[in-house]
Each structure stands twice: as structure tokens, then as C-alpha cells.
Design a protein around this motif. Sequence first.
Motif: not given
Length: 390
Positions: A166-194
Motif C-alpha cells: 500500500i505504501k508503494y501504491i500511495e507513492e505512485a498515487a502521489h506521482m499521479t496526483n501531481v502530474v495530472m493536477s499540473n498537466v494543463t498548465k504545461k500544454l498549449q491551447k490546442l495540444p496534440s495527443e503526442k
Amino acid sequence: MKEAVETVNKLPFTLEEYENRLNAVRENMARQSIDILLVNDPVELNYILGYRSFGYDALPWQCLIITHTGNPIVITRKLQSAAYKNQTCVKEILFYGDNDDPLKLTTDTLRKLGTSQKIVAIPFNTKYITPYHMSCLEKELYDVANIVDGTNVISECRLIKSKQEIKYIEEAAHMTNVVMSNVTKKLQKLPSEKEIATVVIHDLLKMGSEHPGGLNPLIGIGERSAYGHPTFEDHRAKPQDVIFLEFSGCVNRYFSPVMRTLSAGEPTDLAKRLEEGSKYAVNKVIENTYPGMTAEQVAEVCNKALAEAGVIEYSHVRTGYSVGIGFTSWRDGISIKEGEKTVLKENMVFHILPYLTDFKTGVAVSEMIVVEANGARKITDIPQEILVIE
């Protein structure tokens, strides 16, 4: 060729935990009257031994042989033997060269262990044993009492996670949380999937994630949000396109995936409606999941919530599934759906995903939960809203 192996200290768990896992598997074998178990799935090799190599996809065959006494025996390609010697707790390895017959080595080894009138379990529901493998094994193991399905012998043991898992899963969750929460801040307005994939993978690795493996990340823009597990390609967003996004960090091959919907500017009314329905359902599940329920009862909670939200007609998939170790997939054993009678217990971990679609737009607010004594605890922490790319 047989090789004795000294135990090394490059393992994600203690030797005691691996021993406990092996004992639990042997107890399950005894309950099912199984004398010999063959294990091929890299997830199960990881669970029992600590195996963590992508070499399984470059092999004609490998397996672990487990009996009720003695050391489990790995049979693998010679090239893989170094990974086993240096990254697992296995004590006996038999390896074959590229000009050798690995199935003959396997059946010869089984005969030395004694197969006469024994019950041998081989996973039937796995992509790591082909019809060719089965025909060879059945032909050579003519003296066994029976060959039975061993698909669930280890997966049943994996469902309840240890504190360290569970500790490892929670550590993975922290990575998921941070990256998903910030993803839109790093994208141009009309991004591609790549372009979205570049940001996600870069940021996960920068946070310390291991090779994400498998389907990670899943990205679909516009109508591709409804495709179901789309591969990221060159497709670029248009104004008001929804973007389906699912990914996970990875810690010692343990995952914590999540789904969110992005929008290129102001989302459509349909996307907002589906997002609100998915959000309502996932939170109802979290609030009403307890040990002692069946997986089917959890699915009923979700379906009732979707009906209350007026979006049940857009639901075409299961409520969720258990999560843990992953190579090609992070799915870990059971689905939360109608007819699944597995009883939930403390320290089971699930991905709850009320994905909704009209097959042109796909939207989801998913969460990872761990079942605890008094209910379910959410271990992902990302805004439950459509993430707008300004």
C-alpha cells in the motif's frame, strides 16, 4: 543447467514477506488439492520472487515451479538468468540456451520432482501459455492424475495488500496526483495527443517513476475519447474537444492510475453533464464501500448513483477493478461488476471508474481507493472537474 543462487538485498520487500507469500500460495494449493503449480505471468513472478524485467516478452518460455516443499525452481532463458540472480529471491534456476528446448527442460524437471498421479495446476487464462505450450505439456505429462486450471491460485493471494504494498501504491498515487493536477498548465491551447504524452511521461519520470509499461498513458482527443484505450497519436485538439487522459506513476512495479477529462477551452454541455454524473457516482462508491460487501454490491451502488444522476444510459463498462503490480497492465485480479461475488476485505485496493460515453464523447472521473476497517479511503487527490486548457 542448474545454478544455485545466493540471496541478494536488491528486493522491494523483505525476505520474510516473500516467504509469507509463498506460504499463502502453498496453503491455497492445498485447499485446491494441487500438488504442483506452474507460474508464467511476470506479475506473479514479481509477487513471489521480486522479478522485474521486461524480458518475459523476448522469451519462448519461462516458468516457476512450486511444490509443497523445497525451493521453487525457475526455468528461464540463459540471458534472463542474471536478472533472476541479482533481482529476485529465487534459490534455484534452470536455464536453457537459444538452441535448447525449454519445454523439454520443464517436463524433465517435473518428472524429477515426481508427477505420477499428481495434480498439476497450469494457468489456462493467461497469454503466457499458448495452445502449443499446453499441447507439449499435456503430451509429456501423461502420468499425472489431472491437469487443472491454476489461473487464480496466486491472484487470490495478491488481492489483500501488505502495508508495504500500500505504501508503494500511495507513492505512485502521489506521482499521479501531481502530474495530472499540473498537466494543463504545461500544454498549449490546442495540444496534440503526442504533446500531452510528452508532458505526462517526462513529468512522471522526473518525479521518480519507473518505466510506466503497458498502456500507460492513454490519451484520446475528441471522438477518440470514446474509443476505449486509444494509443496516443498525432491528433490535435479543436476548440471544445474533450480529451480523455488516464495514466499512473509506477513504484517498484506498483501503480495508482486515474482518469480525468481535459477540455480545449470551454467544455460542451454534454461533457459537463457526463462529468457531473461520473463525479457523483465515484463519490457515492467511496462513501458506501465497506469490508464485507461483495464486489457486485459495490457495482450496484455505482449504478444506482448513475441512475440518480440521469446518466445511466451512458454507462457501458464495469465499475472498477483491483490494482497492484503491473507490467503490461495494472489490473490485478477482479472486476467490480454484476455477478462478481468476491467479498471485499481490508487492504484491498481498487480503481473506481464510472466512465461515461455516447461513443462520440468519453468522460470519466476515477479514483483509487483502499478498503479499510471503517470504509474506503481515497488515495488519489486530483480536482474532480474537467481540467480546462486555457
